[in-house]
Write a protein that holds these residues in place. Sequence first.
Motif, short mmCIF file in Angstrom:
data_model
loop_
_atom_site.label_atom_id
_atom_site.label_comp_id
_atom_site.label_asym_id
_atom_site.label_seq_id
_atom_site.Cartn_x
_atom_site.Cartn_y
_atom_site.Cartn_z
N GLU A 1 8.65 51.25 42.65
CA GLU A 1 9.09 50.16 43.47
C GLU A 1 10.45 49.63 42.78
O GLU A 1 11.55 49.26 43.50
CB GLU A 1 8.04 49.32 43.79
CG GLU A 1 7.08 49.90 44.74
CD GLU A 1 6.10 48.99 45.44
OE1 GLU A 1 6.42 47.71 45.73
OE2 GLU A 1 5.10 49.39 45.66
N ALA A 2 10.30 49.17 41.58
CA ALA A 2 11.63 48.88 40.92
C ALA A 2 12.76 49.54 40.96
O ALA A 2 13.77 49.23 41.52
CB ALA A 2 11.18 48.45 39.36
N ALA A 3 12.67 50.85 40.57
CA ALA A 3 13.56 51.74 40.73
C ALA A 3 14.06 51.91 42.01
O ALA A 3 15.32 52.17 42.32
CB ALA A 3 13.12 53.16 40.31
N PHE B 1 9.85 54.40 48.43
CA PHE B 1 8.60 54.89 47.94
C PHE B 1 7.45 54.82 48.79
O PHE B 1 7.73 54.48 49.80
CB PHE B 1 8.00 53.39 46.76
CG PHE B 1 8.07 52.13 47.57
CD1 PHE B 1 6.52 51.68 47.89
CD2 PHE B 1 9.12 51.21 47.78
CE1 PHE B 1 6.59 50.39 48.66
CE2 PHE B 1 8.84 50.15 48.44
CZ PHE B 1 7.58 49.61 48.62
N ASN B 2 6.33 55.39 48.53
CA ASN B 2 5.45 55.72 49.41
C ASN B 2 4.63 54.19 49.67
O ASN B 2 3.50 54.11 48.87
CB ASN B 2 4.57 56.86 49.01
CG ASN B 2 3.57 57.44 49.94
OD1 ASN B 2 3.15 56.52 51.03
ND2 ASN B 2 3.19 58.61 49.95
N LYS C 1 2.27 53.60 52.15
CA LYS C 1 0.98 53.78 52.20
C LYS C 1 0.29 54.16 51.16
O LYS C 1 -0.80 53.37 50.66
CB LYS C 1 0.76 54.94 53.22
CG LYS C 1 -0.85 54.99 53.70
CD LYS C 1 -1.00 56.30 54.56
CE LYS C 1 -2.55 56.24 55.03
NZ LYS C 1 -3.39 56.39 53.77
N ALA C 2 0.74 54.87 50.13
CA ALA C 2 0.09 55.16 48.91
C ALA C 2 -0.08 54.05 47.90
O ALA C 2 -1.05 53.74 47.40
CB ALA C 2 0.68 56.45 48.22
N HIS C 3 0.87 53.21 47.89
CA HIS C 3 0.73 52.10 47.23
C HIS C 3 -0.15 51.05 47.73
O HIS C 3 -1.00 50.26 46.93
CB HIS C 3 2.29 51.59 46.85
CG HIS C 3 2.99 52.26 45.92
ND1 HIS C 3 4.42 51.89 45.20
CD2 HIS C 3 2.89 53.49 45.63
CE1 HIS C 3 4.81 52.91 44.65
NE2 HIS C 3 3.86 53.83 44.65
N HIS C 4 -0.15 50.67 48.91
CA HIS C 4 -1.14 50.00 49.52
C HIS C 4 -2.60 50.41 49.62
O HIS C 4 -3.57 49.65 49.10
CB HIS C 4 -1.20 50.04 51.23
CG HIS C 4 -1.85 49.12 51.85
ND1 HIS C 4 -1.51 47.70 52.03
CD2 HIS C 4 -3.03 49.11 52.66
CE1 HIS C 4 -2.44 47.06 52.81
NE2 HIS C 4 -3.51 48.11 53.04
N ASP C 5 -2.68 51.79 49.31
CA ASP C 5 -4.12 52.50 48.92
C ASP C 5 -4.53 52.18 47.72
O ASP C 5 -5.73 51.77 47.47
CB ASP C 5 -4.00 53.79 49.52
CG ASP C 5 -4.03 53.88 50.78
OD1 ASP C 5 -4.29 53.22 51.68
OD2 ASP C 5 -3.88 55.45 50.96
#
Length: 807
Positions: free
Chosen positions: A93-95, A298-299, A301-305
């Motif tokens: 997410e930083a990138a 960034f994804n 949904k994947a990060h929320h999961d």
Amino acid sequence: MKHQELLTQMTLEEKAAILSGKTVWQTREVERLGIPAIFLSDGPHGIRKQAGTGDHLGLNASLPATCFPTAATIANSWNEELGEEIGRALGEEAASQRVNVLLGPGLNIKRSPLCGRNFEYFSEDPYLAGKMAASYIRGIQSQGIYACPKHFAVNSQELRRMAMNAVIDERTLREIYLTGFEIAVKEGNARSIMTSYNEINGVYANENKHLLHDILRKEWGFDGFVVTDWGASNDHAKGIAAGSNLEMPAPGLDSARELLKAIDEGNLTVGELDRCVDELLDAVLTLNKNMEGKPKYFNEKAHHDLARKAALESAVLLKNEDKILPLRSKTKVAIVGDFAVRPRYQGAGSSMVNPTFVESIEKVADQYDLQVIGVNEGYRRSGEKDEAMKKATLDLVINAEVVLYFFGLDEISESEGLDRTHMRIPQNQIELLEAIVQVNPNVVGIISAGSSVEMPWHYSLKAILHGYLNGQAGAGAILDILTGKVNPSGRLNETYPVKHEDTPAFRHYPSTERNSEYRESIFVGYRYYDTSKVRVQYPFGYGLSYTTFDYSDLEINEKEVKFTLTNSGTADGAEVAQLYVGLPNGKVFRPAKELKGFKKVFLRACESIRISIPFDDKTFRYWNVKTNQWEIEGGEYELMVGACVADIRLVGTIHRDGTTDDFPYSKKQMPLYYSGLIQKVEDGEFACLLGYSPASGKWSGDLDINDAICQMYYAKSPVARMIYNRLTAMKKKSEDRGKPDLNILFIYNMPFRAIAKMTGGAVSMDMVRGMVKVVNGHFFKGIKQIVAGYFTNSRLNRAYEKKLKGK
């Protein structure tokens, strides 16, 4: 020097300027040489890159990012693999937002439960904190982003944090407050590090050669760059000489001129300046190269999961009478509590994230196999009583099989810039709980809080599930555990004392005027409670499960301990096996037990596994202040394996030869330290611990540039006292509203010098000295210096800018 060619081409003015920030978040570039800037951003548990005007307190809006559970929450997982996974997501997410340096993780020790920023820190134990921090760092840096562990070091309070002196002995400094950073640097390979605001034994952390050169670079082999906390620079030249590379946020060119003057006067060498520039250039060039080709997305949904997975592993089941949890299918539940409607999932301050999405219990409860008969806020978050709201709640819960009560600490209780004054949950929440129990005894409490609280009301609850501050996906995680979809596996990273008065630093926290005396020494958290046999509510490392675990077959060799762990219950689940080490009747005082290893293991029902926990260089060591190095005391060490510090299942011994017979302490001179009963250490015994009698930290006489603005209470100027009174009234008003005004809190606690360091060059240090003259009653002299300083500063800034542009 890695970048000698560039250094040769840079002018002295360019070198001096590049060591300070250009804006709140960016460094300076040197366009003529193609040296770019880098962007730094807060982000211990989520990226906080501000889209518009930057500020370090989180006042202005930031770009959406995943809000993961805070460090205090994730530390309850005791899972380094999870930490690394979160780190990778933070790095991604930083990138995507073109952030080069992520300012985190925070790993200061929870010396007292009252520290307002404890929710950002991992643990009261340096080993656990260091291991979790190192995992985050490895994950973040795998994405080409630099992690920046903070705040280095001995940052344990928010009150006057920029005008406070930590008085601490070298052994305590090394064993408790630096060990976590040591692990973060050596095992995480941190590429940057942030210095703290405070003094350590009279020397500011950012200009402390012992800390930054002797320990960080020479002993630990750190070869990254050091950045100040925002406004933490005191004497920029001394900071550079000590090995601090970057002064933030944007002090203006007065700081650069300060370096040039120091060189002219012989207080700073060109070699010292070049070394710091070279280290910063290496970071700037590397980070910009790392950013090439990085996606700008960034994804979500994947990060929320992942945020949900993290919350699941970190929630701690503290109590479960009559096995009320997990809830049976179709249980009729009443959901009560403001936090069920408006979740409290992160702390306040510079770490505040603008989440991509936030779940609430109210919104997701219908996705579970429960009969929700109603949702009621129950209490006012602000702490005010509301009889109508209370009556509606009681009318609802009387018809439920189980009441799910969501409560905890509100925003004003945990915030950067503000320490707690007690450990209690707001009284209106507890009064409602006690009223609910009178009409329905089947109450399950779900706590939201980032640090430990007193629990005299615990008997009112059949079960207690502590979610801590569990991020944007915390609601679903809590319901997964309540309904048995997931077996809780969190274990406490800190002790829950019975009452605040029981805490080891109670008599000396936060500070007496300027000095904060660490009289408790190494007896922090469980090291004190366990050694001194002080009863606690819940011990360090504690947590329940829906299954049971047996420990057996302990084997000890020279390199490790081995044992068998068996899931002896009927549900699949994870256990955190913990290794503690002690040396009974040692010649050097020490805690009864110290954490020296752990392993989290998932086992299916009736499954067994053989576990190994290896020894490392920290297993048997202590810091000997007489030999000034790490030593091992010879003797028969106890190796204790268990489910928490108070639940030891296996005990064995191993002999270790000593490395020295030159011991540092006398039991006769230091009886309280040898007993562990350190709450009432007197001046003489503390002086024995330090090796000297500390100077008084009392305020007296005129204020100076390093005194805090809140000290204008003592000002000789009536105008200054009037400003102090107005500021205090504004601070109290914001606290009474239940929402901290971070800007007021920061101003209230900051020293006068910070006015020059945080105004983008509009105010010089000479102008600040004029302000202090006004405060000390020399109105006309001070005003004259301020006005003259303003014009001088403006003229010199313009001249310096021309030099930077080659004119």
